[in-house]
Design an enzyme around this catalytic site. Structure first.
Site, PDB file in Angstrom:
ATOM      1  CB  CYS A 195      33.575  40.030  33.702  1.00 49.14           C
ATOM      2  SG  CYS A 195      33.917  38.396  34.383  1.00 49.14           S
ATOM      3  CB  ILE A 196      34.851  40.459  39.421  1.00 47.68           C
ATOM      4  CG1 ILE A 196      35.940  40.531  40.485  1.00 47.68           C
ATOM      5  CG2 ILE A 196      34.043  39.177  39.554  1.00 47.68           C
ATOM      6  CD1 ILE A 196      35.418  40.694  41.890  1.00 47.68           C
TER       7      ILE A 196
END
Lengths: 119, 129
Positions: free
Chosen positions: B79-80
């Site tokens: 997840c960025i």
């Protein structure tokens, strides 16, 4: 019909990003049209207390996220009444649309959800 | 047959957790189940940080997870926003934010949290490690 995804928040809100990342996932899944229910148990109930000031602890204001849940159609906010009682928190003072439930009822409801993610 | 999403949320220091993840994934595959991906969220994003050096006599659980996923054709995603919060930064994000270094391991796909939402919709179960 019960919601498909349960997000269980049981960590204290100021000591990690856990609750924030849990609420982020709840809002995101709801915006994708998924049925989401939130469960507040153990130290996770502290984030419901309006007296706790996240900014003074260097954190983003999660009270705003909690108030926004209804706009994401997240209608099920289940709170463990025993966790509140153990911490001396009055469930009627929280100012949120929540349902107070016994630990037995919480575990029953969790068992009805095929997906549970814990934060 | 069921479809599973594996959510890795414990830190890199919890090697036993990853050993359990790999054991579960292998058993699920043998039993004919599908795995959408290993999605790294929360402290699990530390696995996507390639700037780690270990003494030669210590097992490298990060590399073990990577080769396991490669060998079994399981996508590794991170997840960025959770990654960026913890200093796991792509080349592009480093230059956009005037940072001198980047740390993202290119074997991990940098994706939004929406990707996890879609995996959950497609899965029967999510197993959190």
């Amino acid at each position: 019909m019960s919601a498909k995804l349960a997000i269980l928040l049981n960590q204290p809100p100021l000591s990690s990003w856990s609750n924030q990342e849990g609420l982020d996932l709840a809002m995101l899944c709801a915006s994708f049209g998924q049925d989401v229910a939130l469960f507040f148990v153990g130290d996770g109930v502290w984030q419901l207390c309006p007296d706790i000031n996240p900014q003074s602890a260097g954190r983003k204001n999660f009270h705003k996220s909690l108030k926004a849940m209804e706009f994401y159609d997240i209608e099920h906010l289940y709170v463990c009444e025993q966790s509140l009682a153990e911490r001396g928190i009055d469930g009627q003072s929280l100012g949120l649309e929540i349902q107070l439930l016994s630990p037995a009822r919480i575990s029953q409801l969790l068992a009805d959800h095929p997906q549970v993610v814990r934060f | 047959m069921a479809t599973f999403t594996l959510l890795l949320s414990q830190p890199l220091s919890d090697a036993n957790n990853v050993i359990n993840l790999m054991g579960f994934a292998q058993a699920a595959r043998i039993a004919g189940h599908d795995i959408t991906s290993v999605f790294c969220y929360q402290a699990g994003t530390e696995f996507a940080n390639q700037l780690q050096v270990l003494p030669s006599d210590e097992p490298n659980i990060r590399k073990q997870l990577k080769s396991f996923c490669q060998q079994h054709g399981i996508a590794l995603e991170v997840c960025i926003s959770a990654a960026n919060r913890r200093g796991v930064i792509s080349d592009e994000d480093a230059s956009d934010n005037d940072l001198a270094h980047h740390s993202l391991d290119p074997d991990f796909a940098l994706v939004g949290l929406g990707e996890l939402a879609q995996h959950l919709q497609r899965s029967d179960r999510v197993v959190q490690f």
